[in-house]
Design a protein around this motif. Structure first.
Motif, mmCIF file in Angstrom:
data_model
loop_
_atom_site.group_PDB
_atom_site.id
_atom_site.type_symbol
_atom_site.label_atom_id
_atom_site.label_comp_id
_atom_site.label_asym_id
_atom_site.label_seq_id
_atom_site.Cartn_x
_atom_site.Cartn_y
_atom_site.Cartn_z
ATOM 1 N N THR B 95 7.580 -1.012 -11.366
ATOM 2 C CA THR B 95 7.552 -1.773 -10.132
ATOM 3 C C THR B 95 7.927 -3.210 -10.445
ATOM 4 O O THR B 95 7.662 -3.714 -11.538
ATOM 5 N N PRO B 96 8.550 -3.881 -9.473
ATOM 6 C CA PRO B 96 8.827 -5.292 -9.683
ATOM 7 C C PRO B 96 7.594 -6.123 -9.348
ATOM 8 O O PRO B 96 6.691 -5.658 -8.653
ATOM 9 N N SER B 97 7.547 -7.313 -9.839
ATOM 10 C CA SER B 97 6.478 -8.233 -9.457
ATOM 11 C C SER B 97 6.925 -8.959 -8.187
ATOM 12 O O SER B 97 8.055 -8.815 -7.716
ATOM 13 N N SER B 101 1.781 -8.187 -1.404
ATOM 14 C CA SER B 101 0.987 -6.984 -1.611
ATOM 15 C C SER B 101 1.845 -5.734 -1.691
ATOM 16 O O SER B 101 1.368 -4.693 -2.116
ATOM 17 N N TYR B 102 3.105 -5.848 -1.292
ATOM 18 C CA TYR B 102 3.915 -4.643 -1.241
ATOM 19 C C TYR B 102 4.568 -4.428 -2.585
ATOM 20 O O TYR B 102 5.567 -5.050 -2.914
ATOM 21 N N ASN B 103 3.998 -3.535 -3.348
ATOM 22 C CA ASN B 103 4.563 -3.227 -4.651
ATOM 23 C C ASN B 103 4.531 -1.732 -4.847
ATOM 24 O O ASN B 103 3.686 -1.207 -5.555
ATOM 25 N N GLU B 104 5.448 -1.063 -4.199
ATOM 26 C CA GLU B 104 5.568 0.377 -4.390
ATOM 27 C C GLU B 104 5.880 0.673 -5.845
ATOM 28 O O GLU B 104 6.729 0.015 -6.452
ATOM 29 N N GLN B 105 5.188 1.631 -6.400
ATOM 30 C CA GLN B 105 5.514 2.086 -7.748
ATOM 31 C C GLN B 105 6.515 3.230 -7.643
ATOM 32 O O GLN B 105 6.304 4.176 -6.898
#
Lengths: 116, 116
Positions: B95-97, B101-105
């Motif tokens: 996942t990107p930083s 809050s939206y950090n889909e893996q």
């Protein structure tokens, strides 16, 4: 510590009907994100939908919608017009924003079976 | 867009042998996660990296497990010696930083490990 609970180990739904998969979470943090993933029998993990804790509207993505009830700490997934291809394991997950580690905590999953 | 790549997809080995699982994250993603999935324990986070540095390895079951990320495009998970109870599906995710809050893996296809 964060915790995700999925109380339905398995569910049946008739094709073309709607189904709700339950997810409750536990966190003391105010800023967090909730995710749903689908895992078909082939094994891959497919991202479905996301809800932020500060989002005022319930998230929707095609036939998927998230029934977010913040006070009850629930984030149920609603699948409308079920299709045979929806038969799969479904996982609810949470990320707490203050956690700089960007980790997801997963629930135990619900196996959905769509009947023709 | 290639997605997360894992190899091998299936591995069958005998107890006591060394096993090495490989992962190539999505280009530009600076977080990489290793998960293990079993029927009994569900999805467990083993270890994760940020910018090639291990951040939290508290999920690694014991000293027989080790993980490395020598560069931004490659990570390995090694089990030495392997035991039958290590049989599981091992997922790599990236996942990107940023993006709040939206950090889909994004998950790889997994490696199904069987230790005889």
């Amino acid at each position: 510590a964060q915790k995700i609970t999925q109380t339905q180990p398995g569910m049946f739904v008739q094709e073309k009907e709607a189904v709700t998969l339950d997810c409750t979470y536990d966190t003391s943090d105010q800023s967090y994100g909730l995710f749903w993933y689908k895992q078909p029998s082939s094994g891959e993990m497919i991202f479905l939908i996301y809800q932020g804790s500060y989002d005022e509207q319930n998230a929707t993505e095609g036939r998927y919608s998230l029934n977010f009830q913040k006070a009850r700490k629930s984030a149920n997934l609603v699948i409308s017009a079920s299709q045979l291809g929806d038969s799969a394991m479904y996982f609810c997950a949470m990320r707490v924003i203050v956690d700089a580690g960007n980790m997801l905590t997963f629930g135990g999953g619900t196996r959905l079976m769509v009947k023709p | 867009d290639a997605g997360v790549i894992q190899s091998p997809r299936h591995e069958v080995t005998e107890m006591g042998q060394e096993v090495t699982l490989r992962c190539k994250p999505i280009s530009g993603h600076d977080y990489l996660f290793w998960y293990r999935q079993t029927m009994m324990r569900g999805l467990e986070l083993l270890i994760y990296f940020n910018n090639n540095v291990p951040i939290d390895d508290s999920g690694m079951p014991e000293d027989r497990f080790s993980a490395k990320m020598p560069n931004a495009s490659f990570s390995t998970l090694k089990i030495q010696p392997s035991e039958p109870r290590d049989s599981a599906v091992y997922f790599c995710a990236s996942t990107p930083s940023g993006r709040g809050s939206y950090n889909e893996q994004f998950f790889g296809p997994g490696t199904r490990l069987t230790v005889l």
